[in-house]
Design a protein around this motif. Structure first.
Motif, PDB file in Angstrom:
ATOM      1  N   ALA A 178      24.004 -25.984 -96.063  1.00 27.16           N
ATOM      2  CA  ALA A 178      24.072 -24.987 -97.129  1.00 27.16           C
ATOM      3  C   ALA A 178      24.971 -23.820 -96.727  1.00 27.16           C
ATOM      4  CB  ALA A 178      22.670 -24.486 -97.463  1.00 27.16           C
ATOM      5  N   ALA A 179      24.897 -23.437 -95.448  1.00 33.96           N
ATOM      6  CA  ALA A 179      25.732 -22.331 -94.965  1.00 33.96           C
ATOM      7  C   ALA A 179      27.206 -22.691 -95.014  1.00 33.96           C
ATOM      8  CB  ALA A 179      25.320 -21.947 -93.547  1.00 33.96           C
ATOM      9  N   ILE A 180      27.538 -23.925 -94.670  1.00 31.73           N
ATOM     10  CA  ILE A 180      28.940 -24.358 -94.730  1.00 31.73           C
ATOM     11  C   ILE A 180      29.410 -24.419 -96.187  1.00 31.73           C
ATOM     12  CG2 ILE A 180      30.508 -26.265 -94.274  1.00 31.73           C
ATOM     13  CD1 ILE A 180      29.710 -24.697 -91.797  1.00 31.73           C
ATOM     14  N   LYS A 181      28.566 -24.943 -97.045  1.00 33.97           N
ATOM     15  CA  LYS A 181      28.937 -25.085 -98.453  1.00 33.97           C
ATOM     16  C   LYS A 181      29.120 -23.726 -99.127  1.00 33.97           C
ATOM     17  CE  LYS A 181      27.403 -27.299-102.750  1.00 33.97           C
ATOM     18  NZ  LYS A 181      26.330 -28.116-103.381  1.00 33.97           N
ATOM     19  N   GLN A 182      28.249 -22.776 -98.771  1.00 34.31           N
ATOM     20  CA  GLN A 182      28.294 -21.450 -99.387  1.00 34.31           C
ATOM     21  C   GLN A 182      28.810 -20.389 -98.402  1.00 34.31           C
ATOM     22  OE1 GLN A 182      27.643 -20.884-102.519  1.00 34.31           O
ATOM     23  NE2 GLN A 182      26.808 -22.878-103.084  1.00 34.31           N
ATOM     24  N   SER A 183      29.686 -20.791 -97.506  1.00 32.06           N
ATOM     25  CA  SER A 183      30.164 -19.873 -96.474  1.00 32.06           C
ATOM     26  C   SER A 183      30.873 -18.661 -97.062  1.00 32.06           C
ATOM     27  CB  SER A 183      31.094 -20.611 -95.505  1.00 32.06           C
ATOM     28  OG  SER A 183      32.208 -21.167 -96.199  1.00 32.06           O
ATOM     29  N   GLN A 184      31.647 -18.886 -98.117  1.00 34.10           N
ATOM     30  CA  GLN A 184      32.376 -17.775 -98.725  1.00 34.10           C
ATOM     31  C   GLN A 184      31.409 -16.731 -99.294  1.00 34.10           C
ATOM     32  OE1 GLN A 184      35.597 -17.377 -98.491  1.00 34.10           O
ATOM     33  NE2 GLN A 184      35.609 -15.435 -99.612  1.00 34.10           N
ATOM     34  N   ASP A 212      23.464  -6.378-107.103  1.00 30.54           N
ATOM     35  CA  ASP A 212      24.049  -7.645-107.536  1.00 30.54           C
ATOM     36  C   ASP A 212      24.949  -8.232-106.448  1.00 30.54           C
ATOM     37  OD1 ASP A 212      26.015  -5.758-107.613  1.00 30.54           O
ATOM     38  OD2 ASP A 212      26.576  -6.069-109.702  1.00 30.54           O
ATOM     39  N   SER A 213      24.769  -7.746-105.223  1.00 30.78           N
ATOM     40  CA  SER A 213      25.539  -8.254-104.090  1.00 30.78           C
ATOM     41  C   SER A 213      24.791  -7.915-102.809  1.00 30.78           C
ATOM     42  CB  SER A 213      26.956  -7.658-104.073  1.00 30.78           C
ATOM     43  OG  SER A 213      26.898  -6.247-103.978  1.00 30.78           O
ATOM     44  N   GLY A 214      25.249  -8.475-101.702  1.00 35.22           N
ATOM     45  CA  GLY A 214      24.576  -8.270-100.427  1.00 35.22           C
ATOM     46  C   GLY A 214      23.702  -9.457-100.042  1.00 35.22           C
ATOM     47  N   ILE A 215      23.388  -9.550 -98.775  1.00 38.39           N
ATOM     48  CA  ILE A 215      22.577 -10.672 -98.291  1.00 38.39           C
ATOM     49  C   ILE A 215      21.172 -10.626 -98.871  1.00 38.39           C
ATOM     50  CG2 ILE A 215      21.548 -11.711 -96.244  1.00 38.39           C
ATOM     51  CD1 ILE A 215      24.431 -12.355 -96.493  1.00 38.39           C
ATOM     52  N   GLY A 216      20.605  -9.439 -99.024  1.00 33.62           N
ATOM     53  CA  GLY A 216      19.287  -9.334 -99.635  1.00 33.62           C
ATOM     54  C   GLY A 216      19.265  -9.899-101.035  1.00 33.62           C
ATOM     55  N   PHE A 237      17.358 -19.501 -96.510  1.00 32.20           N
ATOM     56  CA  PHE A 237      17.168 -19.456 -95.061  1.00 32.20           C
ATOM     57  C   PHE A 237      18.485 -19.147 -94.352  1.00 32.20           C
ATOM     58  CE2 PHE A 237      12.968 -21.121 -95.580  1.00 32.20           C
ATOM     59  CZ  PHE A 237      12.302 -20.818 -94.398  1.00 32.20           C
ATOM     60  N   ALA A 238      19.591 -19.663 -94.880  1.00 28.10           N
ATOM     61  CA  ALA A 238      20.892 -19.343 -94.298  1.00 28.10           C
ATOM     62  C   ALA A 238      21.150 -17.844 -94.378  1.00 28.10           C
ATOM     63  CB  ALA A 238      21.997 -20.119 -95.012  1.00 28.10           C
ATOM     64  N   GLY A 239      20.787 -17.234 -95.509  1.00 26.02           N
ATOM     65  CA  GLY A 239      20.923 -15.789 -95.638  1.00 26.02           C
ATOM     66  C   GLY A 239      20.044 -15.037 -94.653  1.00 26.02           C
ATOM     67  N   LEU A 240      18.827 -15.535 -94.445  1.00 28.76           N
ATOM     68  CA  LEU A 240      17.933 -14.901 -93.473  1.00 28.76           C
ATOM     69  C   LEU A 240      18.498 -14.992 -92.053  1.00 28.76           C
ATOM     70  CD1 LEU A 240      14.447 -16.118 -94.772  1.00 28.76           C
ATOM     71  CD2 LEU A 240      15.464 -13.841 -95.023  1.00 28.76           C
ATOM     72  N   LEU A 241      19.101 -16.134 -91.726  1.00 31.28           N
ATOM     73  CA  LEU A 241      19.694 -16.280 -90.398  1.00 31.28           C
ATOM     74  C   LEU A 241      20.902 -15.360 -90.230  1.00 31.28           C
ATOM     75  CD1 LEU A 241      19.458 -20.149 -89.817  1.00 31.28           C
ATOM     76  CD2 LEU A 241      18.002 -18.339 -88.878  1.00 31.28           C
TER      77      LEU A 241
END
Length: 243
Positions: free
Chosen positions: A52-58, A207-211, A227-231
């Motif tokens: 998921a992190a690779i797919k949504q890396s951008q 409307d933006s940010g990791i949170g 979970f990728a965002g949490l990491l």
């Protein structure tokens, strides 16, 4: 001396040992999800999180950058306000009696309760996150700066007064240098609070940010991305710690 003792005493031990522990944690996590057949929507495997992190890396990079900007913005505003208020409280007895109880009372308010008001006043986005980070960051700086000035020995103050030193000269020669260790000690706490405040605001009114990304992914049942965002938040939290 054994090899283990040499490793523990080496400078690289602080990097190697946590890295090994992290790898073991992810390996056990991966095995547990397959062994107990845990559904991905409950606890995704590290391999699914990585995919998921690779797919949504951008999206992760863009939102991480936004979180970094709001954290630093609130942190630097906190430094300015904290230093000014700290010197006012430390130098003036009147300012201490008036401002310090107000600061303590305001600091007891959970800042997450203020985020909806910031969103109402300024709209959702960057400004509420910066303000929340600022409100969490400036208090420890102000208190430590005031404490640094308050701990200057009375004898030193009396000597400078007897020599005819002005308040400006006292600040330059004694007050400012004496406060520096307290200020730098408070910065580590302040940047941690700024980071927490920024993420809190992003989960409530942004409307933006990791949170925001974590909340949005969770609402869409994209748990691996959450979970990728949490990491990413964890990595940013480790990265912001001073050496």
């Amino acid at each position: 001396m054994s090899r283990l003792e040499k490793l523990l005493r080496s400078k690289s031990a602080g990097i190697i040992l946590p890295l090994i522990a992290t790898v073991l944690l992810f390996v056990l996590w991966e095995l547990a999800t397959h062994l107990f057949k845990i559904p991905p929507y409950n606890l995704p495997a590290p391999s699914a999180i990585y995919a998921a992190a690779i797919k949504q890396s951008q999206a992760l990079i863009e939102n991480a950058w936004q979180t970094l900007i709001t954290t630093l913005g609130g942190f630097f505003l906190g430094i300015i306000a904290g230093v000014i208020l700290g010197f006012m409280i430390g130098y003036s007895r009147i300012a201490y009696l008036i401002l310090y109880p107000l600061l303590v009372g305001f600091n007891t308010i959970p800042k997450v309760a203020l985020v909806p008001l910031f969103a109402l006043w300024f709209g959702i986005g960057t400004i509420p996150a910066i303000l929340t980070a600022f409100l969490l960051a400036f208090f420890p700086i102000a208190v430590n700066v005031a404490l640094g000035l308050d701990t200057v020995e009375p004898e030193v103050k009396d000597i400078l007064r007897s020599l005819g030193a002005s308040q400006v000269e006292f600040f330059q020669k004694i007050g400012f240098p004496h406060t520096m260790p307290y200020l730098f000690a408070s910065l580590k706490v302040a940047v941690s609070f700024a980071f927490i405040g920024s993420v809190i605001s992003e989960t409530v009114a942004s409307d933006s940010g990791i949170g925001y990304l974590v909340v949005s992914a969770s609402s869409n049942f994209d748990v691996p991305l959450a979970f990728a965002g949490l990491l990413v938040l964890s990595a940013m939290g480790v990265g912001r710690q001073p050496a």
